[in-house]
Design a protein around this motif. Sequence first.
Motif, mmCIF file in Angstrom:
data_model
loop_
_atom_site.group_PDB
_atom_site.id
_atom_site.type_symbol
_atom_site.label_atom_id
_atom_site.label_comp_id
_atom_site.label_asym_id
_atom_site.label_seq_id
_atom_site.Cartn_x
_atom_site.Cartn_y
_atom_site.Cartn_z
ATOM 1 N N THR A 157 2.387 1.804 -3.418
ATOM 2 C CA THR A 157 1.379 2.316 -4.354
ATOM 3 C C THR A 157 1.138 3.800 -4.114
ATOM 4 O O THR A 157 1.106 4.596 -5.066
ATOM 5 C CB THR A 157 0.057 1.534 -4.215
ATOM 6 N N GLU A 158 0.979 4.177 -2.856
ATOM 7 C CA GLU A 158 0.735 5.584 -2.523
ATOM 8 C C GLU A 158 1.902 6.467 -2.963
ATOM 9 O O GLU A 158 1.701 7.538 -3.522
ATOM 10 C CB GLU A 158 0.482 5.742 -1.022
ATOM 11 N N LYS A 159 3.130 6.021 -2.707
ATOM 12 C CA LYS A 159 4.306 6.809 -3.092
ATOM 13 C C LYS A 159 4.448 6.899 -4.606
ATOM 14 O O LYS A 159 4.888 7.919 -5.132
ATOM 15 C CB LYS A 159 5.579 6.211 -2.483
ATOM 16 N N THR A 160 4.058 5.825 -5.295
ATOM 17 C CA THR A 160 4.181 5.800 -6.746
ATOM 18 C C THR A 160 3.252 6.816 -7.413
ATOM 19 O O THR A 160 3.617 7.423 -8.419
ATOM 20 C CB THR A 160 3.880 4.380 -7.283
ATOM 21 N N ILE A 161 2.076 7.004 -6.857
ATOM 22 C CA ILE A 161 1.104 7.920 -7.480
ATOM 23 C C ILE A 161 1.026 9.273 -6.772
ATOM 24 O O ILE A 161 0.187 10.099 -7.104
ATOM 25 C CB ILE A 161 -0.297 7.283 -7.576
ATOM 26 N N GLU A 162 1.936 9.491 -5.832
ATOM 27 C CA GLU A 162 1.984 10.758 -5.101
ATOM 28 C C GLU A 162 2.140 11.930 -6.083
ATOM 29 O O GLU A 162 2.888 11.849 -7.049
ATOM 30 C CB GLU A 162 3.187 10.700 -4.143
ATOM 31 N N ASN A 163 1.403 12.997 -5.843
ATOM 32 C CA ASN A 163 1.462 14.221 -6.660
ATOM 33 C C ASN A 163 0.947 14.032 -8.083
ATOM 34 O O ASN A 163 1.271 14.830 -8.962
ATOM 35 C CB ASN A 163 2.881 14.795 -6.696
ATOM 36 N N SER A 195 -2.524 13.705 -10.311
ATOM 37 C CA SER A 195 -3.965 13.949 -10.183
ATOM 38 C C SER A 195 -4.757 12.688 -10.529
ATOM 39 O O SER A 195 -4.277 11.815 -11.262
ATOM 40 C CB SER A 195 -4.399 15.093 -11.102
ATOM 41 N N LYS A 196 -5.969 12.627 -9.989
ATOM 42 C CA LYS A 196 -6.852 11.490 -10.293
ATOM 43 C C LYS A 196 -7.105 11.406 -11.793
ATOM 44 O O LYS A 196 -7.176 10.315 -12.352
ATOM 45 C CB LYS A 196 -8.165 11.616 -9.535
ATOM 46 N N LYS A 233 0.845 -1.211 0.000
ATOM 47 C CA LYS A 233 0.000 0.000 0.000
ATOM 48 C C LYS A 233 0.873 1.252 0.000
ATOM 49 O O LYS A 233 0.617 2.203 -0.746
ATOM 50 C CB LYS A 233 -0.929 -0.012 1.207
ATOM 51 N N TYR A 234 1.892 1.260 0.818
ATOM 52 C CA TYR A 234 2.806 2.399 0.883
ATOM 53 C C TYR A 234 3.465 2.648 -0.482
ATOM 54 O O TYR A 234 3.545 3.781 -0.948
ATOM 55 C CB TYR A 234 3.877 2.156 1.953
#
Length: 147
Positions: free
Chosen positions: A109-115, A117-118, A106-107
């Motif tokens: 994934t979150e770091k990969t898509i950080e900054n 936009s949806k 999960k971490y």
Amino acid sequence: MNIRKQVKKFQKAYEDSFEDIRKRYNLTMKEIMVLNYLNNNKEKNTSKDLVDAVMATKSHISLSVDNLAQKGIIEKIQDKEDKKIVHLILTDRFHDLLDEISKRSKYLTEKTIENISKKDIEITENTLKKILDNIENLIVEINNTKN
């Protein structure tokens, strides 16, 4: 931009981020991927499901499943209705390991898509889906020319 090179870079970073877990539990990266998949997909729990999801060969999945079963992390349960189907069930004894893999994944994934936009994520997912569809069509075309 060389996509292949970027994918390899991401794959190496992903694998490196699990090195401590791999060493502590004596697991391969494929085994971690199998555990992460089974932990998140309780109902799609056969080797065939794993081959499709983890994008590995049948032999790699079979080896990983056998090793995980030997370690007592998963159990093989024969389907009651179709004896050819074997379900892969996570045992209760390894909650800490599964929790650690889940949190790390999960971490990452979150770091990969950080900054990002949806909207950009959605565009990227749609583009990747089209690329994968094209690859599937190409595979079918190649297999048809072999026959």
